[in-house]
Design an enzyme around this catalytic site. Structure first.
Site, short mmCIF file in Angstrom:
data_model
loop_
_atom_site.label_atom_id
_atom_site.label_comp_id
_atom_site.label_asym_id
_atom_site.label_seq_id
_atom_site.Cartn_x
_atom_site.Cartn_y
_atom_site.Cartn_z
N ARG A 117 0.81 -1.23 0.00
CA ARG A 117 0.00 0.00 0.00
C ARG A 117 0.84 1.27 0.00
NH1 ARG A 117 -3.36 -3.21 3.61
NH2 ARG A 117 -5.25 -3.83 2.48
N LYS A 220 7.16 23.43 -14.42
CA LYS A 220 6.28 22.32 -14.04
C LYS A 220 5.98 22.35 -12.54
CE LYS A 220 5.25 17.49 -14.41
NZ LYS A 220 5.52 16.18 -15.01
N GLU A 230 -4.39 17.15 -11.04
CA GLU A 230 -4.82 17.36 -12.42
C GLU A 230 -6.33 17.57 -12.54
OE1 GLU A 230 -2.70 15.72 -16.34
OE2 GLU A 230 -3.98 14.23 -15.40
N ARG A 234 -3.22 21.75 -14.30
CA ARG A 234 -2.19 20.74 -14.58
C ARG A 234 -2.47 20.02 -15.90
NH1 ARG A 234 0.61 16.23 -10.53
NH2 ARG A 234 2.04 15.43 -12.11
N HIS A 241 -0.05 16.10 -26.14
CA HIS A 241 -0.12 14.69 -25.74
C HIS A 241 -1.36 13.96 -26.28
CE1 HIS A 241 3.11 15.91 -23.15
NE2 HIS A 241 3.21 14.72 -22.62
N HIS A 258 8.71 8.80 -26.77
CA HIS A 258 7.62 9.62 -26.25
C HIS A 258 7.76 11.06 -26.73
CE1 HIS A 258 4.64 11.29 -23.54
NE2 HIS A 258 5.55 12.11 -23.06
#
Length: 359
Positions: A117, A220, A230, A234, A241, A258
């Site tokens: 966890r 950033k 987000e 954000r 993308h 990428h």
């Protein structure tokens, strides 16, 4: 040494940037961890693992090396890393070090987020691209339907950025990471954009890269602190993308990097922005720079329909409608919903325009 602090509701942390800082990692450990698992890939491991083992001498350290490349960011590799952690006897007082580029950082971070966890981890990026992926606490693996669809928000306890690792990067990786720097400049800093596209990548110095990366991280960091999960601004960091991720998925993860995919996505975002808002953006400046620096830019016309379908899986979308981050100007991003047919038309026109301009 440069230090940038990230305030996080989950866990605040520092980004430390310096040449050779990997050799001092033991000085920055906040706890006496019961054990350490270094996760790296087959390219980075042979270059830097021994440095970390030497720096962590006297501690119980394990190493797991995955295949280099985006194709490793999958559920099978994730599961095998969980098995490795169990077999090594890691516990809740253990530490994971993500040593590598964006793939290793995303994957190892997701392992840390889910093992027992959640245990501590350090991002130790070795690529330019990882200046973006190692900051902000987004960790994930890919699904065949889309990139980064399985993941979490789980910040590291530290980002240790050794600029000396730039010296071993292949040109393709420099191109990849540099595209994310351009994205950050388009979002907030016109002067930085001009500086970035004034450089030719086969001649750029390590010092210039370090300066640009510090500026990119600062951009950033400011956005991430304001919107950690987000829910708002954000999402602007996804400029380029929507198409970029669809291209990676369509072509097969790792066929292009990428950043190379995002570079095409940035061009497309500029093209759509100019059409939607009747504005004049530096499309030609960016196109010419990408062409000069040998970015792959062509898309086959036959791919348009598949790309539209894949764009619908983008995480920004709501009720299966395509949302793109567009620009009213540099430093004026906006999240904009566009009807499928319109996106299809824009993409077809864009593909044909790029084909003509590349020739």
């Amino acid at each position: 040494m440069q230090r940038i602090h990230i305030n996080s509701a989950i866990q605040s942390y520092d980004i430390l940037i310096a040449k050779g800082i990997r050799l001092q990692i033991a000085d920055f450990l906040s706890e006496n961890y019961s054990s350490v698992l270094i996760i790296t890939d087959s390219n980075v491991g042979k270059l830097y693992v021994q440095d970390y083992l030497n720096a962590l001498k006297g501690k119980k350290v394990y190493v797991e090396i995955i295949d280099a490349g985006e194709h490793s960011k999958n559920i099978e590799t994730f599961y095998s890393l969980q098995t490795k952690a169990i077999e090594c006897g890691l516990d809740r007082k253990s530490l994971i070090i993500a040593l590598g580029g964006g793939v290793v950082g995303d994957l190892a971070g997701f392992v840390a987020a889910t093992f027992m966890r959640g245990i501590d981890y350090i991002q130790a990026p070795t690529s330019i691209l990882a200046h973006d992926s190692s900051v902000g606490g987004k960790v994930a693996i890919n699904h065949e339907k889309g990139k980064n669809l399985i993941g979490s928000f789980y910040p590291p306890i530290l980002v240790l950025y050794d600029t000396e690792t730039f010296e071993t990067l292949p040109q393709k990786e420099i191109r990849s990471g540099y595209a994310e720097l351009i994205k950050e400049a388009l979002l907030s800093d016109n002067q930085l954009f001009k500086e970035l596209v004034s450089k030719e990548l086969d001649r750029i110095s390590t010092n210039d890269l370090a300066v640009f990366i510090e500026k990119g991280i600062a951009i950033k960091a400011k956005i991430v602190e304001f919107d950690e999960k987000e829910s708002g601004i954000r999402k602007y960091l996804n400029l380029g993308h929507t198409l970029g991720h669809a291209l990676e998925t369509k072509l097969g993860y790792g066929v292009i990097t990428h950043g190379e995919a995002i570079a095409i996505g940035l061009l497309f975002s500029m093209y759509v922005s100019e059409q939607e808002f009747n504005v004049d953006l530096p499309y030609k400046i960016l196109f010419d720079w990408l062409k000069t620096n040998r970015y792959p830019m062509s898309i086959e016309t036959t791919m348009v329909e598949d790309l539209i379908e894949l764009m619908k899986y983008d995480k920004k979308n709501v009720q299966n409608q395509i949302q793109m981050v567009l620009l009213r100007d540099i430093n004026e991003p906006i999240l904009h919903t566009i009807e499928d047919g319109k996106v299809r038309n824009y993409l077809s026109l864009f593909v044909n325009r790029v084909k003509r301009e590349v020739m």
